[in-house]
Design a protein around this motif. Structure first.
Motif, PDB file in Angstrom:
ATOM      1  N   TYR A  29      -9.647  58.948   7.312  1.00 22.57           N
ATOM      2  CA  TYR A  29     -10.053  59.889   8.475  1.00 22.57           C
ATOM      3  C   TYR A  29      -8.605  60.642   8.571  1.00 22.57           C
ATOM      4  CZ  TYR A  29     -13.917  57.819   9.708  1.00 22.57           C
ATOM      5  OH  TYR A  29     -15.332  57.099   9.674  1.00 22.57           O
ATOM      6  N   LEU A  32      -5.274  59.013   8.314  1.00 22.93           N
ATOM      7  CA  LEU A  32      -5.526  57.569   8.699  1.00 22.93           C
ATOM      8  C   LEU A  32      -6.250  56.973   7.674  1.00 22.93           C
ATOM      9  CD1 LEU A  32      -5.889  55.765  11.875  1.00 22.93           C
ATOM     10  CD2 LEU A  32      -7.692  55.693  10.596  1.00 22.93           C
ATOM     11  N   ALA A  34      -8.760  54.297   6.919  1.00 21.84           N
ATOM     12  CA  ALA A  34      -9.735  53.258   7.538  1.00 21.84           C
ATOM     13  C   ALA A  34      -9.766  51.969   6.709  1.00 21.84           C
ATOM     14  CB  ALA A  34     -10.787  54.086   8.246  1.00 21.84           C
ATOM     15  N   GLN A  53      -9.265  42.688  12.877  1.00 19.78           N
ATOM     16  CA  GLN A  53      -8.825  43.056  14.381  1.00 19.78           C
ATOM     17  C   GLN A  53      -9.487  44.298  14.584  1.00 19.78           C
ATOM     18  OE1 GLN A  53      -7.195  40.277  14.802  1.00 19.78           O
ATOM     19  NE2 GLN A  53      -5.173  41.269  15.398  1.00 19.78           N
ATOM     20  N   ASN A  54      -9.496  44.849  15.952  1.00 19.47           N
ATOM     21  CA  ASN A  54     -10.172  46.073  16.199  1.00 19.47           C
ATOM     22  C   ASN A  54      -9.721  47.047  15.374  1.00 19.47           C
ATOM     23  OD1 ASN A  54     -10.075  44.702  19.536  1.00 19.47           O
ATOM     24  ND2 ASN A  54     -12.094  45.142  18.321  1.00 19.47           N
ATOM     25  N   GLY A  55     -10.380  47.897  14.920  1.00 21.15           N
ATOM     26  CA  GLY A  55     -10.096  49.040  13.893  1.00 21.15           C
ATOM     27  C   GLY A  55      -9.460  48.628  12.504  1.00 21.15           C
ATOM     28  N   ALA A  56      -9.772  47.581  12.319  1.00 29.16           N
ATOM     29  CA  ALA A  56      -9.363  47.211  10.883  1.00 29.16           C
ATOM     30  C   ALA A  56     -10.361  47.712   9.742  1.00 29.16           C
ATOM     31  CB  ALA A  56      -9.672  45.771  10.617  1.00 29.16           C
ATOM     32  N   GLY A  57     -11.367  48.249  10.097  1.00 29.90           N
ATOM     33  CA  GLY A  57     -12.283  49.190   9.108  1.00 29.90           C
ATOM     34  C   GLY A  57     -13.583  48.411   8.749  1.00 29.90           C
ATOM     35  N   LYS A  58     -14.151  47.404   9.744  1.00 28.50           N
ATOM     36  CA  LYS A  58     -15.230  46.759   9.364  1.00 28.50           C
ATOM     37  C   LYS A  58     -16.423  47.652   9.566  1.00 28.50           C
ATOM     38  CE  LYS A  58     -14.616  43.772  12.544  1.00 28.50           C
ATOM     39  NZ  LYS A  58     -13.329  44.313  13.300  1.00 28.50           N
ATOM     40  N   THR A  59     -16.444  48.534  10.785  1.00 23.35           N
ATOM     41  CA  THR A  59     -17.519  49.223  10.849  1.00 23.35           C
ATOM     42  C   THR A  59     -17.596  50.436   9.768  1.00 23.35           C
ATOM     43  OG1 THR A  59     -17.679  48.923  13.119  1.00 23.35           O
ATOM     44  CG2 THR A  59     -18.741  50.798  12.454  1.00 23.35           C
ATOM     45  N   THR A  60     -16.553  50.853   9.505  1.00 23.02           N
ATOM     46  CA  THR A  60     -16.392  51.815   8.671  1.00 23.02           C
ATOM     47  C   THR A  60     -16.849  51.532   7.242  1.00 23.02           C
ATOM     48  OG1 THR A  60     -14.384  52.809   9.553  1.00 23.02           O
ATOM     49  CG2 THR A  60     -14.717  53.804   7.546  1.00 23.02           C
ATOM     50  N   ASP A  99     -23.107  48.359  15.689  1.00 27.40           N
ATOM     51  CA  ASP A  99     -22.627  47.959  16.853  1.00 27.40           C
ATOM     52  C   ASP A  99     -23.065  48.543  18.136  1.00 27.40           C
ATOM     53  OD1 ASP A  99     -21.184  49.960  16.176  1.00 27.40           O
ATOM     54  OD2 ASP A  99     -19.136  49.182  16.488  1.00 27.40           O
ATOM     55  N   GLU A 176     -21.332  42.942  14.401  1.00 27.75           N
ATOM     56  CA  GLU A 176     -21.387  42.010  15.594  1.00 27.75           C
ATOM     57  C   GLU A 176     -22.608  41.727  16.459  1.00 27.75           C
ATOM     58  OE1 GLU A 176     -18.216  43.750  18.063  1.00 27.75           O
ATOM     59  OE2 GLU A 176     -16.918  44.589  16.439  1.00 27.75           O
ATOM     60  N   HIS A 209     -16.009  39.074  15.913  1.00 30.22           N
ATOM     61  CA  HIS A 209     -14.911  38.475  16.274  1.00 30.22           C
ATOM     62  C   HIS A 209     -14.656  36.888  16.572  1.00 30.22           C
ATOM     63  CE1 HIS A 209     -13.530  42.602  16.274  1.00 30.22           C
ATOM     64  NE2 HIS A 209     -14.437  43.109  17.114  1.00 30.22           N
TER      65      HIS A 209
ATOM     66  N   GLU B 353     -20.022  63.144  11.858  1.00 27.95           N
ATOM     67  CA  GLU B 353     -19.783  61.757  11.913  1.00 27.95           C
ATOM     68  C   GLU B 353     -20.903  61.122  12.718  1.00 27.95           C
ATOM     69  OE1 GLU B 353     -17.932  59.348  10.324  1.00 27.95           O
ATOM     70  OE2 GLU B 353     -17.109  60.762   9.021  1.00 27.95           O
ATOM     71  N   ARG B 355     -20.618  58.241  13.909  1.00 31.01           N
ATOM     72  CA  ARG B 355     -19.866  57.774  15.302  1.00 31.01           C
ATOM     73  C   ARG B 355     -19.302  58.793  16.416  1.00 31.01           C
ATOM     74  NH1 ARG B 355     -16.007  53.358  13.142  1.00 31.01           N
ATOM     75  NH2 ARG B 355     -16.085  54.772  11.494  1.00 31.01           N
TER      76      ARG B 355
HETATM   77  N1  LIG Z   1     -14.708  59.224  13.395  1.00 32.56           N
HETATM   78  C1  LIG Z   1     -13.538  59.100  13.156  1.00 32.56           C
HETATM   79  N2  LIG Z   1     -12.444  59.981  13.272  1.00 32.56           N
HETATM   80  C2  LIG Z   1     -11.045  59.459  12.945  1.00 32.56           C
HETATM   81  N3  LIG Z   1     -10.955  58.192  12.783  1.00 32.56           N
HETATM   82  C3  LIG Z   1     -11.736  57.230  13.216  1.00 32.56           C
HETATM   83  C4  LIG Z   1     -13.092  57.566  13.173  1.00 32.56           C
HETATM   84  N4  LIG Z   1     -13.949  56.627  13.301  1.00 32.56           N
HETATM   85  C5  LIG Z   1     -13.408  55.420  13.075  1.00 32.56           C
HETATM   86  N5  LIG Z   1     -11.920  55.726  12.953  1.00 32.56           N
HETATM   87  C6  LIG Z   1     -10.613  54.947  12.723  1.00 32.56           C
HETATM   88  O1  LIG Z   1     -11.071  54.245  11.611  1.00 32.56           O
HETATM   89  C7  LIG Z   1     -10.517  52.929  11.772  1.00 32.56           C
HETATM   90  C8  LIG Z   1     -11.348  51.636  11.281  1.00 32.56           C
HETATM   91  O2  LIG Z   1     -12.607  51.850  12.505  1.00 32.56           O
HETATM   92  P1  LIG Z   1     -13.635  50.630  12.544  1.00 32.56           P
HETATM   93  O3  LIG Z   1     -14.468  51.310  13.559  1.00 32.56           O
HETATM   94  O4  LIG Z   1     -13.959  50.792  11.193  1.00 32.56           O
HETATM   95  O5  LIG Z   1     -12.899  49.500  12.990  1.00 32.56           O
HETATM   96  P2  LIG Z   1     -13.583  48.191  13.307  1.00 32.56           P
HETATM   97  O6  LIG Z   1     -13.026  47.255  12.343  1.00 32.56           O
HETATM   98  O7  LIG Z   1     -14.961  48.242  13.206  1.00 32.56           O
HETATM   99  O8  LIG Z   1     -13.323  47.898  14.470  1.00 32.56           O
HETATM  100  P3  LIG Z   1     -13.769  47.045  15.907  1.00 32.56           P
HETATM  101  O9  LIG Z   1     -13.716  45.423  15.546  1.00 32.56           O
HETATM  102  O10 LIG Z   1     -13.152  47.456  17.063  1.00 32.56           O
HETATM  103  O11 LIG Z   1     -15.291  47.602  16.024  1.00 32.56           O
HETATM  104  C9  LIG Z   1      -9.766  52.805  13.143  1.00 32.56           C
HETATM  105  O12 LIG Z   1      -8.425  53.051  13.064  1.00 32.56           O
HETATM  106  C10 LIG Z   1     -10.324  54.126  13.916  1.00 32.56           C
HETATM  107  O13 LIG Z   1      -9.659  54.586  14.770  1.00 32.56           O
END
Ligand SMILES: Nc1ncnc2c1ncn2[C@@H]1O[C@H](COP(=O)(O)OP(=O)(O)OP(=O)(O)O)[C@@H](O)[C@H]1O
Ligand SMILES: [Mg+2]
Lengths: 338, 356
Positions: A29, A32, A34, A53-60, A99, A176, A209, B353, B355
């Motif tokens: 992104y 960044l 992800a 962890q939060n923001g580790a990239g699971k949802t992505t 989620d 989750e 988590h 996106e 999200r």
């Molecule tokens: N639309 C977007 N634009 C820019 N960055 C994004 C976008 N969506 C997610 N990110 C970034 O991508 C990274 C991974 O996010 P992701 O949602 O995959 O984390 P996660 O592992 O699911 O976290 P959580 O446990 O909090 O759900 C994060 O740093 C987030 O800030």
């Protein structure tokens, strides 16, 4: 669980194709990263847990598997299909629980599921039957005809799981799944997931988590840190990778006098591979043997049995202490950060 | 059995061979599933949205507002028609007068004007929260994870909006026409029926412009309330202040008092061009021409020759196709506007996106 169980990692027969497989999957992104160069394989009939962890990239990662967001590079295959090219076929076979799942508050739970069924090309009595089945499975059948806006958060979460199941998927991807569900409900849901896997051979990928839950339900686990998979495998395999190289055995002995206690201590300490012996603090509980290297643990277990018979020690329990996922997780994340 | 009570190490009972392992994309199974995919996902979306609209409060409110907007001027129109009826037998387009006549004192009090004012609200109301509403409710990821094309969502929502609007417009017009026939005993000529149908179609098109604009807002603006406010603001600007603004701009461009007739005409043309940038002007002009067979021109003459010609013209009635020819460019402009708005909404939705 008792007994003498070998904890050799499960070896997969090579002819089983993974239902989910990624190679070098990467998502940026802007500047960044992800998800970074992810190689993942989930096999039919297993529950795979994504930790991180939060923001580790699971949802992505999950969104890329569903073709809901395009990978920057690398490839993903779900049921052998490329989600970026054939998103509709992938989506037809994959049940997805996002989620923070939401529903149309002005419709009843059943109507919401009916909409999902229609979007999957399911109509008529077959669809109604399937809807009723999944509602019963998640324990919502008595509230199915109330408006969703009257549901509690956990009820919505349950409806979300029902929604993912209504298309009779081959793969379930749950982001989750147990947040906001009460403890007994969590156990029910996890049991449901196991049943689905056993009865229908489903593959499940879930992110969470809640380490205890993940450990109790997942066959294999992948640990994410900053977009990278730092470890993947069964709890035992992960323990071998991220543990301190030792294993722990719990030995319960029925000892009548101090002489026997001293004898037990001597015998156990004398076994090859045992680094140290931790006697029970209150004199009643189990002994702990610290074994190094960890791989010698199974051999030591045999030795303990033999020694107990030889020296007339009355053995009550003998089991390996599987390291808790909390410890593994912490050391994996810390090692990554270091 | 609770998850916490469970002993941590779980027995690994996993059999090597699973009962019925999920087959990995065998071609027959894939083909079967491909066939089972919904053929027109947009229709499923549209059907659901249409049902939602019909049960929504805003539908009832708008039906009432539009009904009132039509009923009040109708009351005055009916009065005038009744008064004029003895002399007017045989007069052209008495039936259409229901829509174009109003109070003698307040010129704005006419069905066509009122509908022109309320119509944009109708379009905005059924679209301003179409996409951002799904986003904030958290239903969008779930919806997009179903096996439909991504554009089915936005197409279905647009189609549902059009269907509701069509329903509202047709019912109001049928009510007015019914009132005219039953209470005033006016029987429409076939030509008038056609003109009326044309007018309804153009009104529909005009509402579609606003529907597409509302949809665009719902994609671009994350909060539904903000989108509604922006839409409402634009509507207010155009309907209330539109004339004011164009007059102001026209005033700035006005030629000196001693300018030649050609300069004056040129300046008028420029003013007209500016007002025609507004969809409300376009719609107003089409509406007048379609409902009045006696209106023979919509543009300011470009030369003195044309001006004189127009003044010497014998009053005539246009046939429907002549009227249509007169406003065809306007119709095309409205269509273009709707297409641009919808395309904007479509493209940005496809690229967004999932999200928020
Ligand atoms: N639309 C977007 N634009 C820019 N960055 C994004 C976008 N969506 C997610 N990110 C970034 O991508 C990274 C991974 O996010 P992701 O949602 O995959 O984390 P996660 O592992 O699911 O976290 P959580 O446990 O909090 O759900 C994060 O740093 C987030 O800030
Ligand atoms: Mg997440």
């Amino acid at each position: 669980m008792t007994g003498v169980e070998t904890s050799t990692p499960q070896k997969r027969s090579t002819n089983v194709e993974p239902v989910i497989r990624t190679r070098g999957l990467t998502k940026h992104y802007g500047s960044l990263t992800a998800v970074d160069n992810l190689d993942l394989a989930v096999y039919p009939g297993e529950i795979f847990g994504l930790l991180g962890q939060n923001g580790a990239g699971k949802t992505t990662t999950i969104l890329m598997l569903l073709g809901l967001t395009e990978p920057t590079s690398g490839e993903a295959r779900v049921m052998g299909l490329d989600p970026a090219r054939e998103p509709r076929l992938v989506k037809r076979r994959v049940g997805y629980l996002p989620d923070a799942v939401g529903f149309y508050g002005g419709l009843t739970g059943r109507q919401n599921l009916r909409y999902t069924a229609r979007l999957n090309g399911l109509r008529g009595e077959g669809a109604e039957g399937a809807i009723q089945d999944v509602l019963v499975q998640v324990g919502l059948d008595d509230r199915a005809d109330d408006l969703v806006e009257t549901y509690s958060r956990g009820m919505r979460q349950r409806l979300g799981i029902a929604d993912a199941l209504v298309k009779s998927p081959d793969v379930l991807i749950l982001d989750e799944p147990t947040t906001a569900i009460d403890p007994l409900g969590v156990a029910e849901i996890l049991d449901l997931l196991r049943t689905l896997v056993h009865e229908r051979g489903l593959a499940i990928l879930l992110s969470s988590h809640l380490l205890t839950q993940v450990q109790s339900v997942c066959d294999r686990i992948g640990i994410f840190a900053a977009g990278r998979l730092v470890g993947q495998g069964t709890v035992d395999e992960l323990a071998a990778t991220f543990g301190d190289g030792s294993a722990t055995l719990e030995v319960g002995l029925e000892l009548v006098d101090d002489a026997q206690v001293a004898r037990a201590s001597e015998v156990l300490g004398g076994l090859a591979g045992v680094e140290s012996v931790v006697p029970p603090t209150d004199g009643q509980g189990a002994w702990r043997l610290i074994v190094r290297p960890a791989a010698a643990e199974a051999g030591v277990r045999q030795e303990v049995l033999v020694a107990a018979v030889e020296h007339g020690l009355h053995l009550t329990t003998l089991r390996p202490i599987v390291p808790s996922l909390d410890d593994i997780y912490r050391s994996a994340i810390l090692r990554r950060a270091a | 059995m609770s998850a916490e009570a469970r002993p941590k190490p779980r027995p690994r009972l996993k059999p090597r061979v699973r009962p019925a392992p999920a087959p990995v994309a065998p071609s027959a199974e894939t083909a079967r599933l491909r066939d089972s995919l919904p053929r027109a996902g947009w229709r499923v979306v549209a059907a659901k949205e249409f049902g939602d609209h019909l049960l929504s409060v805003r539908f009832i409110v708008l039906l009432l507002v539009l009904g009132l907007a039509a009923a009040i001027p109708l009351y005055f129109a009916a009065d005038q028609i009744r008064a004029a009826a003895p002399q007017a037998s045989g007069a052209a387009a008495v039936f259409l007068a229901l829509f174009t006549l109003g109070s003698e004192d307040i010129s704005i009090l006419r069905v066509d004007t009122f509908v022109g004012i309320v119509a944009p609200l109708l379009g905005l109301a059924f679209a301003f929260d179409a996409v951002n509403g799904e986003r904030s409710e958290g239903t969008l990821p779930r919806l997009l994870a179903q096996p439909i094309h991504r554009d089915d969502v936005i197409n279905g929502k647009f189609a549902a909006g059009m269907a509701v609007i069509g329903l509202v417009l047709v019912s109001v017009v049928v009510l007015i026409a019914g009132f005219g026939m039953l209470r005033l005993g006016i029987v429409p000529h076939p030509q008038e029926v056609l003109r009326l149908a044309g007018w309804v179609a153009v009104t529909f098109l005009y509402v579609a412009v606003w529907l597409a604009f509302g949809l665009l807002l719902s994609v671009l603006v994350r909060r539904a309330a903000t989108a509604a406010l922006i839409g409402f603001g634009v509507w207010l600007l155009i309907t209330i202040f539109g004339e004011l603004i164009t007059t102001l701009i026209g005033g700035l461009l006005a030629p000196a008092a001693d300018a030649s007739v050609d300069t004056l005409l040129g300046s008028y043309q420029l003013q007209q061009l500016i007002t025609r940038l507004l969809p409300s002007t376009l719609y107003g002009e089409i509406s007048v021409v379609l409902l009045n067979p006696s209106v023979t021109q919509v543009s300011t003459p470009a030369t003195i020759g044309q001006l004189q010609q127009a003044q010497q013209q014998i009053p005539t009635l246009l046939s429907l196709d002549q009227s249509l020819l007169l406003v065809w460019p306007h119709v095309v402009a409205l269509v273009a506007l709707a297409v641009v708005c919808f395309a904007g909404a479509y493209v940005s939705f496809m690229r967004q996106e999932v999200r928020a």
